[in-house]
Design an enzyme around this catalytic site. Sequence first.
Site, PDB file in Angstrom:
ATOM      1  N   ASP A 174      -7.700  12.719  19.807  1.00 41.20           N
ATOM      2  CA  ASP A 174      -6.310  13.193  19.769  1.00 41.20           C
ATOM      3  C   ASP A 174      -6.142  14.226  18.656  1.00 41.20           C
ATOM      4  O   ASP A 174      -5.356  14.047  17.724  1.00 41.20           O
ATOM      5  CB  ASP A 174      -5.353  12.017  19.534  1.00 41.20           C
ATOM      6  CG  ASP A 174      -5.105  11.211  20.794  1.00 41.20           C
ATOM      7  OD1 ASP A 174      -5.968  11.234  21.675  1.00 41.20           O
ATOM      8  OD2 ASP A 174      -4.057  10.549  20.888  1.00 41.20           O
ATOM      9  N   GLY A 233      -7.013  10.563  15.281  1.00 43.04           N
ATOM     10  CA  GLY A 233      -6.152  11.694  14.965  1.00 43.04           C
ATOM     11  C   GLY A 233      -4.677  11.401  15.134  1.00 43.04           C
ATOM     12  O   GLY A 233      -4.061  10.726  14.322  1.00 43.04           O
ATOM     13  N   GLY A 234      -4.095  11.946  16.203  1.00 47.48           N
ATOM     14  CA  GLY A 234      -2.654  11.859  16.371  1.00 47.48           C
ATOM     15  C   GLY A 234      -1.945  12.925  15.554  1.00 47.48           C
ATOM     16  O   GLY A 234      -2.553  13.743  14.855  1.00 47.48           O
ATOM     17  N   TRP A 235      -0.631  12.918  15.619  1.00 48.36           N
ATOM     18  CA  TRP A 235       0.165  13.950  14.962  1.00 48.36           C
ATOM     19  C   TRP A 235      -0.070  13.964  13.451  1.00 48.36           C
ATOM     20  O   TRP A 235      -0.223  15.022  12.837  1.00 48.36           O
ATOM     21  CB  TRP A 235       1.647  13.714  15.259  1.00 48.36           C
ATOM     22  CG  TRP A 235       2.558  14.770  14.713  1.00 48.36           C
ATOM     23  CD1 TRP A 235       3.423  14.665  13.656  1.00 48.36           C
ATOM     24  CD2 TRP A 235       2.702  16.112  15.200  1.00 48.36           C
ATOM     25  NE1 TRP A 235       4.095  15.836  13.456  1.00 48.36           N
ATOM     26  CE2 TRP A 235       3.675  16.753  14.397  1.00 48.36           C
ATOM     27  CE3 TRP A 235       2.108  16.828  16.236  1.00 48.36           C
ATOM     28  CZ2 TRP A 235       4.060  18.068  14.601  1.00 48.36           C
ATOM     29  CZ3 TRP A 235       2.499  18.148  16.436  1.00 48.36           C
ATOM     30  CH2 TRP A 235       3.460  18.747  15.621  1.00 48.36           C
ATOM     31  N   THR A 236      -0.134  12.780  12.833  1.00 49.80           N
ATOM     32  CA  THR A 236      -0.222  12.692  11.375  1.00 49.80           C
ATOM     33  C   THR A 236      -1.647  12.835  10.856  1.00 49.80           C
ATOM     34  O   THR A 236      -1.861  13.403   9.782  1.00 49.80           O
ATOM     35  CB  THR A 236       0.363  11.352  10.903  1.00 49.80           C
ATOM     36  OG1 THR A 236       1.714  11.234  11.370  1.00 49.80           O
ATOM     37  CG2 THR A 236       0.360  11.244   9.387  1.00 49.80           C
ATOM     38  N   ASP A 278     -11.194 -17.166   6.945  1.00 50.08           N
ATOM     39  CA  ASP A 278     -12.567 -16.732   6.711  1.00 50.08           C
ATOM     40  C   ASP A 278     -13.274 -16.198   7.947  1.00 50.08           C
ATOM     41  O   ASP A 278     -14.477 -15.984   7.918  1.00 50.08           O
ATOM     42  CB  ASP A 278     -13.383 -17.885   6.121  1.00 50.08           C
ATOM     43  CG  ASP A 278     -13.382 -19.115   7.023  1.00 50.08           C
ATOM     44  OD1 ASP A 278     -12.578 -19.165   7.980  1.00 50.08           O
ATOM     45  OD2 ASP A 278     -14.174 -20.039   6.761  1.00 50.08           O
ATOM     46  N   GLN A 279     -12.552 -15.975   9.050  1.00 47.33           N
ATOM     47  CA  GLN A 279     -13.234 -15.457  10.234  1.00 47.33           C
ATOM     48  C   GLN A 279     -13.628 -13.998   9.998  1.00 47.33           C
ATOM     49  O   GLN A 279     -12.928 -13.265   9.286  1.00 47.33           O
ATOM     50  CB  GLN A 279     -12.351 -15.590  11.473  1.00 47.33           C
ATOM     51  CG  GLN A 279     -11.083 -14.763  11.443  1.00 47.33           C
ATOM     52  CD  GLN A 279     -10.122 -15.149  12.555  1.00 47.33           C
ATOM     53  OE1 GLN A 279      -9.821 -16.299  12.780  1.00 47.33           O
ATOM     54  NE2 GLN A 279      -9.646 -14.139  13.277  1.00 47.33           N
ATOM     55  N   TRP A 339       2.886   6.692  26.453  1.00 45.19           N
ATOM     56  CA  TRP A 339       3.156   6.645  25.010  1.00 45.19           C
ATOM     57  C   TRP A 339       4.567   6.108  24.838  1.00 45.19           C
ATOM     58  O   TRP A 339       5.528   6.734  25.288  1.00 45.19           O
ATOM     59  CB  TRP A 339       3.076   8.012  24.349  1.00 45.19           C
ATOM     60  CG  TRP A 339       3.346   7.853  22.874  1.00 45.19           C
ATOM     61  CD1 TRP A 339       4.562   7.884  22.249  1.00 45.19           C
ATOM     62  CD2 TRP A 339       2.378   7.560  21.863  1.00 45.19           C
ATOM     63  NE1 TRP A 339       4.409   7.648  20.907  1.00 45.19           N
ATOM     64  CE2 TRP A 339       3.083   7.440  20.646  1.00 45.19           C
ATOM     65  CE3 TRP A 339       0.999   7.378  21.872  1.00 45.19           C
ATOM     66  CZ2 TRP A 339       2.453   7.156  19.447  1.00 45.19           C
ATOM     67  CZ3 TRP A 339       0.378   7.105  20.671  1.00 45.19           C
ATOM     68  CH2 TRP A 339       1.090   6.997  19.470  1.00 45.19           C
ATOM     69  N   GLU A 394      -4.529  17.216  17.283  1.00 46.65           N
ATOM     70  CA  GLU A 394      -3.276  17.920  17.565  1.00 46.65           C
ATOM     71  C   GLU A 394      -3.021  18.991  16.495  1.00 46.65           C
ATOM     72  O   GLU A 394      -2.434  18.689  15.459  1.00 46.65           O
ATOM     73  CB  GLU A 394      -2.114  16.922  17.606  1.00 46.65           C
ATOM     74  CG  GLU A 394      -2.323  15.815  18.648  1.00 46.65           C
ATOM     75  CD  GLU A 394      -1.148  14.862  18.743  1.00 46.65           C
ATOM     76  OE1 GLU A 394      -0.015  15.220  18.338  1.00 46.65           O
ATOM     77  OE2 GLU A 394      -1.357  13.747  19.223  1.00 46.65           O
ATOM     78  N   ASP A 418     -11.384   8.162  22.063  1.00 49.50           N
ATOM     79  CA  ASP A 418     -10.351   9.073  22.561  1.00 49.50           C
ATOM     80  C   ASP A 418     -10.027  10.066  21.446  1.00 49.50           C
ATOM     81  O   ASP A 418      -9.713   9.662  20.321  1.00 49.50           O
ATOM     82  CB  ASP A 418      -9.104   8.277  22.945  1.00 49.50           C
ATOM     83  CG  ASP A 418      -7.961   9.162  23.398  1.00 49.50           C
ATOM     84  OD1 ASP A 418      -8.168   9.946  24.338  1.00 49.50           O
ATOM     85  OD2 ASP A 418      -6.859   9.051  22.819  1.00 49.50           O
ATOM     86  N   TYR A 436       5.542  14.845  27.750  1.00 47.65           N
ATOM     87  CA  TYR A 436       6.748  14.469  27.016  1.00 47.65           C
ATOM     88  C   TYR A 436       6.821  15.297  25.738  1.00 47.65           C
ATOM     89  O   TYR A 436       5.918  16.083  25.438  1.00 47.65           O
ATOM     90  CB  TYR A 436       6.745  12.971  26.697  1.00 47.65           C
ATOM     91  CG  TYR A 436       5.410  12.468  26.179  1.00 47.65           C
ATOM     92  CD1 TYR A 436       5.023  12.646  24.857  1.00 47.65           C
ATOM     93  CD2 TYR A 436       4.524  11.832  27.041  1.00 47.65           C
ATOM     94  CE1 TYR A 436       3.796  12.203  24.402  1.00 47.65           C
ATOM     95  CE2 TYR A 436       3.287  11.380  26.599  1.00 47.65           C
ATOM     96  CZ  TYR A 436       2.931  11.565  25.272  1.00 47.65           C
ATOM     97  OH  TYR A 436       1.704  11.134  24.828  1.00 47.65           O
ATOM     98  N   ASP A 437       7.912  15.146  24.993  1.00 48.23           N
ATOM     99  CA  ASP A 437       8.163  15.969  23.801  1.00 48.23           C
ATOM    100  C   ASP A 437       8.172  17.455  24.150  1.00 48.23           C
ATOM    101  O   ASP A 437       7.869  18.311  23.304  1.00 48.23           O
ATOM    102  CB  ASP A 437       7.119  15.709  22.706  1.00 48.23           C
ATOM    103  CG  ASP A 437       7.329  14.373  22.009  1.00 48.23           C
ATOM    104  OD1 ASP A 437       8.363  13.737  22.265  1.00 48.23           O
ATOM    105  OD2 ASP A 437       6.451  13.968  21.227  1.00 48.23           O
TER     106      ASP A 437
END
Length: 650
Positions: free
Chosen positions: A405, A347-350, A320-321, A629, A407, A403, A483-484
Amino acid sequence: MPRCRWQLPVALATLLVALGLTAPAHAGDGLTATFTKTSDWGTGYEARYTIKNGSPTAIDGWTVEFTLPSGHRISSLWDATYTVSGQQVTVRNASWNGAVASGAQVSFGFGVAYSGTYADPGDCTVNGRPCDGSSGTPDTESPTAPANLRNTGATSNSITLAWDAASDNIGVTAYDVLRGDTKAGTTSQTSFTVTGLAAGTSYTFTVKARDAAGNTSPASSPVTASTTEGNGDPGPGPGGQRKVGYFTQWGIYDRGYFVKNIDTSGTAAKLTHINYAFGNVSADGRCFEANQQGVGDAWADYQRRFSAGQTVDGVADRYDQPLAGNFNQLKKLKAKHPHLKVNFSLGGWTWSKYFSNAALTDASRKAFVASCIDLFIKGNLPRIGGEPQGGPGSAAGVFDGIDIDWEWPGSEGNAGNIVRPEDRQNFTLLLAEFRRQLDAYGAEVGRKYELTAFLPADPAKIEAGFEVPKIFSYLDFATVQGYDLHGAWEKITNHQSALYVPEGDPSEPERRFSVDKAISTYVDKGAPKDELVLGVPFYGRGWTGVPNVNDGLFQPASGPAPGRWEDGYEDYKRLKNLVGRGYTVYRDTIAGHAWLFDGSTFWTFDDPTELTRKTSYIKSKGLGGAMIWSLDGDTANGELMSAIHNGLSR
């Protein structure tokens, strides 16, 4: 038999209570019973009462009485016995749960069938006293003033305070921390970190205690403390180097990576920021949580209850918190590591599909930003599916900023994302609106909220989507994709995160990516170097069916290498175990990248050696730090995080 031996004392204690020779503790002495509805289907519901012993001694039996509204009746009850007289329900402990130690709790559940309008049970008593722990008469006694208020630490933008607990006739429920006459925050603990302060500045604080009846204590004696010199961002670290780690909400499932692991690995002490990934954007341009409009993970974010072994402080979540899930654990992590800032990533890629809709007009930007701040900064989370978690202000104080994101503005990211030519200008305008609303709310509550963004490495995407340097007038800093750069979506093996373009790269000239090429593009367009934070991977990209030529580099492949979570992708903590098991590590020390190859399977990855090389690059270029990441790819002892921390600290 063992069963009889433990039943006898309980039965004897129950008999003594019945004879009046031993009395259970009074509710006013610390016993409470809390009602929680767990489900409702319109003609009935299930609920529970939780009996908690807040007294210093054990009790040997309990009775809960309550009145059901007209049209309501008990249909079932478990973990206790009960009788009904009209609408009055009397519930007594079962033979095995009447003894409740100090600080412990037990519960019973029940079902109710009803017609008409739902209403909670009323007139609740436990052992003859009100269930809320009061004496039954109005509480007008104020707590004592907190004593020994003191400064226990400071950074360039925060001061941590501690004090001795106040006392009250029933109990202190909260402490209000005041900066001058302005409330800086509220806590149930005897310590608090005031953030959003100016560097090199003195502030005077007091603390007041409150009880459940709203009685407020006199103010504590004041204490004056000063922030350290600096620009208020990003906290600890030589040269103002930021160390930003992404925590993925879905990592708590199959990966079994909890917020707790950020602490036990030693990583929390080395980070300056955590970015929580991700929040979704609705088709009509709003921040939202799951089941409001269909997609998201409210269960991981703030509903899931963690066991003691999964929590930061070793305390299991209660049903119940008001706040559970990752958000509650992040709050605990920040209390343990006051220097940490946690920003909510959108957001992000998806989940970038509808960013363009949200940023399209002045009205849509205002509405989108307001919805994000309401959910994740003010913490007004929805209650979903009958869960007790959520509600106004339930996540207040968890996040220190937003933040972005997206994309990608102006160019396609994930298939199906909405892309418009005006995204480039609208991205800037969206940041301006976030900055305006964050600053306005920050002024109300006396703190500063951060705004950051994740930016691509591809120069073509940079040109299509970002007005550099305009965006940096609104951002505290930006993280840059390092990266990627290549992966198994291509037919030929390559690096995914090299510092410089390797000699012999067979890619088309415009596809010959590198870290330095991305950073140089931003700097050449006017981005401030010290606000560029270089992204580094805690995972590798891989191909299989690779000819045993040139150690596998720049060779045709039959497809992505098998991975535990995704083909063509593998965490560092698993890749490192391949070394010596048929795989050899190869390095290009000039271009700055490494790979594993066993004669047919090729993995491009970063290990401590390559991350040390990258921290040297960051320092030599005067960049603002490193971003990871994602944190769940590291080893249990934070091997990669230590390499980054040590490299930036040299």
